[in-house]
Every structure is written in C-alpha cells, then in structure tokens.
Design a protein around this motif. Structure first.
Motif, mmCIF file in Angstrom:
data_model
loop_
_atom_site.group_PDB
_atom_site.id
_atom_site.type_symbol
_atom_site.label_atom_id
_atom_site.label_comp_id
_atom_site.label_asym_id
_atom_site.label_seq_id
_atom_site.Cartn_x
_atom_site.Cartn_y
_atom_site.Cartn_z
ATOM 1 N N ASP A 94 3.539 22.229 -12.311
ATOM 2 C CA ASP A 94 4.977 22.312 -12.027
ATOM 3 C C ASP A 94 5.728 21.047 -12.436
ATOM 4 O OD1 ASP A 94 4.065 20.650 -10.017
ATOM 5 O OD2 ASP A 94 4.347 22.115 -8.406
ATOM 6 N N ALA A 99 1.588 27.440 -3.360
ATOM 7 C CA ALA A 99 1.748 27.370 -4.814
ATOM 8 C C ALA A 99 0.791 28.305 -5.544
ATOM 9 C CB ALA A 99 1.535 25.931 -5.284
ATOM 10 N N GLN A 116 1.724 31.857 -7.721
ATOM 11 C CA GLN A 116 1.333 32.023 -9.122
ATOM 12 C C GLN A 116 0.413 33.229 -9.314
ATOM 13 O OE1 GLN A 116 -0.165 28.076 -10.198
ATOM 14 N NE2 GLN A 116 1.854 27.495 -10.952
ATOM 15 N N ASN A 147 7.649 31.222 0.886
ATOM 16 C CA ASN A 147 7.756 30.104 -0.044
ATOM 17 C C ASN A 147 9.166 30.108 -0.618
ATOM 18 O OD1 ASN A 147 7.562 28.417 -2.441
ATOM 19 N ND2 ASN A 147 5.357 28.543 -2.179
ATOM 20 N N ALA A 200 10.719 29.463 -3.198
ATOM 21 C CA ALA A 200 10.399 29.178 -4.594
ATOM 22 C C ALA A 200 11.649 29.041 -5.457
ATOM 23 C CB ALA A 200 9.497 30.274 -5.151
ATOM 24 N N ARG A 202 6.769 21.981 0.214
ATOM 25 C CA ARG A 202 6.890 21.920 -1.239
ATOM 26 C C ARG A 202 7.160 23.314 -1.799
ATOM 27 N NH1 ARG A 202 4.679 18.223 -5.294
ATOM 28 N NH2 ARG A 202 4.492 19.274 -7.293
ATOM 29 N N CYS A 249 7.467 26.247 -4.677
ATOM 30 C CA CYS A 249 6.726 26.555 -5.898
ATOM 31 C C CYS A 249 7.720 26.946 -6.989
ATOM 32 C CB CYS A 249 5.754 27.704 -5.637
ATOM 33 S SG CYS A 249 4.730 28.135 -7.062
#
Length: 546
Positions: A56, A186, A190, A210, A212, A340, A342
């Motif tokens: 990323d 993450a 994906q 998430n 994202a 965090r 993604c």
C-alpha cells in the motif's frame, strides 16, 4: 575462540531492513551475515502469497532508496506493486547486489545469549548452527508472528483452512468453492476483492468494518506510462526527480511524497475543506488519511467530518441496505484513521454480488467450527469447503518473543517487557547490550512508508557502530533513565491523540491478555528523525560505552 569465528554483526531477517543493514555493513567492511527463516529474501513479501497481496506504498518510495544504480535500472509496472512484481524486484536486486551470498536461508533463530566477559552474542538456531557476533540486529519486521484465534472445534473441520500469512506457495484452488473468510483487515480486504468473483459462495465474518480507501491503481511499462491529464490525480514521477522525492520522504509525517495540509483545520472554511477532501480522494492511496488535515488524529470535530466524507463516498457504492450499514455505518465504529485503513480497488462492489454474504460477529458471534463449516449464534452452521483466517498478527514485539533473547544475568526480553514495552529511541532496550532492531516496537513503522523509516534507522545504527569501531569500544547499552523518558514520550504522544479509545493492533488490543499500550511512534518521521539526530549530536546521549 578465534577472531575469524566472530561476526561484527548478525542480522535476523532478509526483508528491506535486513538488506539495508547488510549493504551498510558491507560498505564499511564489517563482517556480517543474515539468517533468514524463509527459503529466499523478500521479508514479508516472501511470505505474503495470498490472493491479491499488494503493497500500500506507491511508486517510487517503496524500494531501496540508497542504491541509485538499482532504482535507475529497474522499472516497476504498477503504482502499487503486487506480490509477484515485488518478488521480481527482489530477485533483480539479489542478482545485482549478490545478497544471497551473505544470507543463510531456512534458518530460524531460536536463542541469543549475551556474554559479559567477551561482549559477544551467542546465537542459536533450529538447524543447530551457532554463531558469535559482536552485535545482534533484529530485522524481523513488525508483523512476523501471525495470530489465529483459538476457535473451538477447528481441529474437527474436514475441509481446508489457511491463515493469510502462511498461504501455500503453489496457491489454493478456490474456483467454484464455498469459502469463509474470518477478518477484514488488510489481507482480508485484498483477498475478498480478489476471490469474490471466482468462488461459488463467499461468507465474510466481520468484527469491525475496514474503513478502506480507493487505491487508484495505475499500470505502465517502459515505453508507455499510464498517467492523467488532471494535475490533481497521481502522476508517475520521472526518475530524474527520484532523489529529491527520496529526500522529501524523510521530511513528511508518513514518509510518502505528500505531507499533511499546511493550514490548520479550523482555519479553512467548510467548503474549502470539502474540496481538499475531494482532491485527496481523487489522488488515491493514503492521501485522504495522511495528507489532509493532521488534526484528524487529535480533534474529534475534524475526525467526525473526515468520517462523514468517507461514509458518504463509500455508502453510494453499496446497493444492499443491510450490508451498507455494516460496511459503512452512519455512526463511526471508531475514530476515523485510528485503525489502519486498507487500500482497495473493488472491495465494496464485491459485496453487491449475490454470492457474497456478510456476518456481523458482534451481533452473531462465532460459537465453533464444526466438521462442515462455521457455526454462529444466529445463522447456525454455514457449510464451506475452505476457511481463510485473515486474523492478523501479534504485532511489533510478538516476533521478538519467539526468540529466547537473554542478557548475561539470564533475564529475557519477555521478562523485561512483562509490564509493557520499554525502548530507547525505538531502537533498543536497556539491559540488552549490543542489540538493536529496525522497524520494530515504538518505531514509525505502522504509519507510513516502510523503506523511509527503515533507511533512517539503519543509517543511524550504522553510524553508531562506526563510532564504536573508531573509538575502540566493544559494548553499548541504553541506560534505564533515558529509556524511561523515551517510553514516556511515546506514551504521551499516544495519549494526547484519539488513538487510545480504539481497540487496535497499534496498542496490542487484538491479542487476548496482551498489555495494552502504544507500540507505535505517533510523532511522525520528522520529529523522530530530529530526536535521533539530537542524540547523535550529543555524543549518543543516553548510552553507555565500554
């Protein structure tokens, strides 16, 4: 013991950190080797084989910045390189720089004992290989120890199950299969967007959505670079600008090309703020997270506004009302950006497919794994052929605890940190002489670009060891008082932000029984860099030398 049996430094791990350290030591003529658990170099990218694995950090900052010959001759084909592209890069740099001649593969370090009489580390491995070294450098990354929750009945499951971090090298045939995936971090994001279109049925078990962000991937080759005529979109940098970009990356909060917006949140009117958000959204990557307003991590007002923008953008992509509320609720599940996010390309569109179901494990907890699938409170057993656990890692210190590291008094790092992580300069800890780590506990690792943080730390450690060599010193250790001051500094930065209220791996909240506390340095790369330089310029204040 003969002198030629002793290394100047033994490095554990052959990812970016280990390779940077090895290069630095070679240039100084220090004898050094790397022990690597895997069968080839690449660090996390050797192990990240799951479908859709991709970095990323974007071009050009995710590479060895110090080697001009390499970055000038190697051409990436993607803005955000995937796993295959990254391994192509690692094979290239190995061919050019011959890393493998100084790496012992398939070797897991199990122990490290310091000897006060000789000022040497005695390093043991699972292969029986034993090595003496003046310095021990841990370059195992901050996510080297995976975590799978102890679900009842997993041993009874008759299908296949995998953790995302230990995906088979030959892959897994998922086409037409019924698949369950537990976790939406993450790797979960994906995997979901990659396999959703090919499996017969995908059931996603989510605890926390998430939040994202759009990746805005670009593809290009040497002859033709896909770029945009819109100056607000990402533009492929010219190699002539790389050196200035690399220098700038050490001056931004996160180590990327861009920094936070120069004006304060409260000094920009709401209409202009919305335009800035739109620009960051269009640019893609982590721009919306790490290049808009820095107050987002400290001001609830700024944070709420950022979340509202994110939710509006994301909700319009989701067609199913129940899934929309679970994936992008109107009420924030936590402060925006304190977990965090993604980067995604089609994550939300996958949930519009009829073959993709979403289960909220907060309202319908997982009870057990049965012979045929996963049983939850409301849905009962949903039969599946394959279970994928994208359940993350015991981050930062977890990998350290897999090695029995002990000082001359027999005190282990586990004992030293039993009440919480304590570091000096996020590089070392007192009572463990001649030991340093890169990209580990209390570092800037989780908040931006890895190679930027890594190069800063590797160069600083190298300068310190060179100073010791010139001065005829054999031993260095951090003192307890400056360690306590530094640890308080790390904690104060954390407590003054919105992060503590969020259950995240940033503070170990994902691991049952782990003491909660900041594992990451919240001050950003420029402040961290400044602190390192102050220590160096004051004759390495806080360390004792022998």
């Amino acid at each position: 013991m003969e002198n030629d049996q002793v290394l100047d430094a033994l490095i554990i791990g052959a990812g970016f950190s280990g390779l940077n350290m090895l290069l630095n030591f070679r240039k100084l003529g220090f004898s050094s080797k790397i022990y690597e658990n895997g069968s080839y170099l690449g660090g996390t990218w050797f192990w990240n084989r799951y479908p859709g694995a991709r970095v990323d950090s974007d071009l050009p900052v995710y590479q060895l910045m110090q080697e001009k010959e390499i970055w000038n001759s190697f051409d990436f084909k993607e803005r955000f390189p995937g796993r295959e592209e990254l391994m192509r890069y690692f094979r290239y740099i190995d061919e050019k720089l011959e890393f493998s001649k100084d790496i012992t593969y398939n070797t897991f370090v199990t122990s490290a004992d310091f000897d006060d009489a000789t000022n040497l580390w005695n390093i043991g491995t699972d292969t029986g290989l034993s090595t003496y070294a003046k310095h021990l450098i841990l370059c195992i990354g901050f996510q080297s120890k995976s975590y799978t929750p102890p679900f009842n009945g997993l041993e009874k499951f008759k299908g296949e199950w995998y953790h995302s971090s230990s995906w088979p090298e030959d892959g897994v045939n998922l086409t037409g299969k019924r698949v369950a995936i537990v976790g939406t971090g993450a790797s979960g994001v994906q995997i979901i967007q990659e396999i959703g279109p090919e499996v017969a049925q995908l059931t996603v078990y989510q605890r926390t959505p998430n939040l994202a962000l759009p990746m805005r991937q670009h593809f290009f080759n040497k002859e033709s670079k896909e770029t945009s005529e819109n100056p607000k979109e990402w533009q492929c940098p010219n190699k002539a600008d790389y050196e200035s970009i690399f220098s700038r990356s050490k001056c931004t909060f996160s180590g990327f090309m861009q920094n936070f917006w120069p004006e304060k949140f409260e000094n920009v009117n709401p209409t202009e703020r919305q335009k800035i958000y739109e620009d960051m959204w269009m640019y893609g990557g982590f721009a919306f997270w790490l290049c808009s307003f820095g107050e987002v991590f400290f001001s609830q007002e700024a944070n709420n506004e950022a979340y509202a923008f994110w939710a509006n953008k994301t909700r319009e992509r989701l067609h199913h009302p129940i899934k929309r509320e679970l994936l992008a609720p109107l009420k924030p599940p936590h402060a925006w950006g304190t977990k965090r996010p993604c980067l995604e390309t089609s994550y939300y569109e996958v949930f519009n497919q009829n073959n993709v179901d979403l289960i909220d494990v907060n309202s319908s907890p997982i009870i057990e794994v049965t012979e045929y699938g996963i049983k939850t409170k409301k849905e009962g057993v949903i039969p599946v052929d394959i279970i994928i656990f994208a359940t993350g890692f015991d981050s930062f210190a977890g990998g350290f605890f897999d090695i029995n590291i002990r000082n001359a008094k027999g005190i282990s790092i586990q004992e030293k940190w039993k009440t919480g992580t304590k570091t000096y300069l996020s590089l070392c800890t007192s009572d463990l002489p001649n030991l340093f780590w890169v990209y580990g506990p209390h570092s800037t690792a989780a908040f931006g670009n890895g190679p930027t943080s890594i190069e800063i730390q590797c160069n600083w450690i190298t300068d310190l060891l060179l100073k010791m060599h010139k001065d005829g010193q054999n031993r260095v250790a951090a003192n307890e008082e400056p360690e306590a001051v530094w640890t308080k500094h790390v904690n104060d930065l954390w407590q003054n932000s919105l992060f503590p209220a969020t259950n995240s791996w940033y503070q170990g909240a994902n691991i049952p029984g782990k003491i909660r506390g900041p594992l990451h340095y919240m001050g950003g790369i420029p402040l961290y860099y400044e602190k390192l330089n102050i220590c160096r310029d004051n004759n390495y204040e806080g360390f004792s030398f022998v």
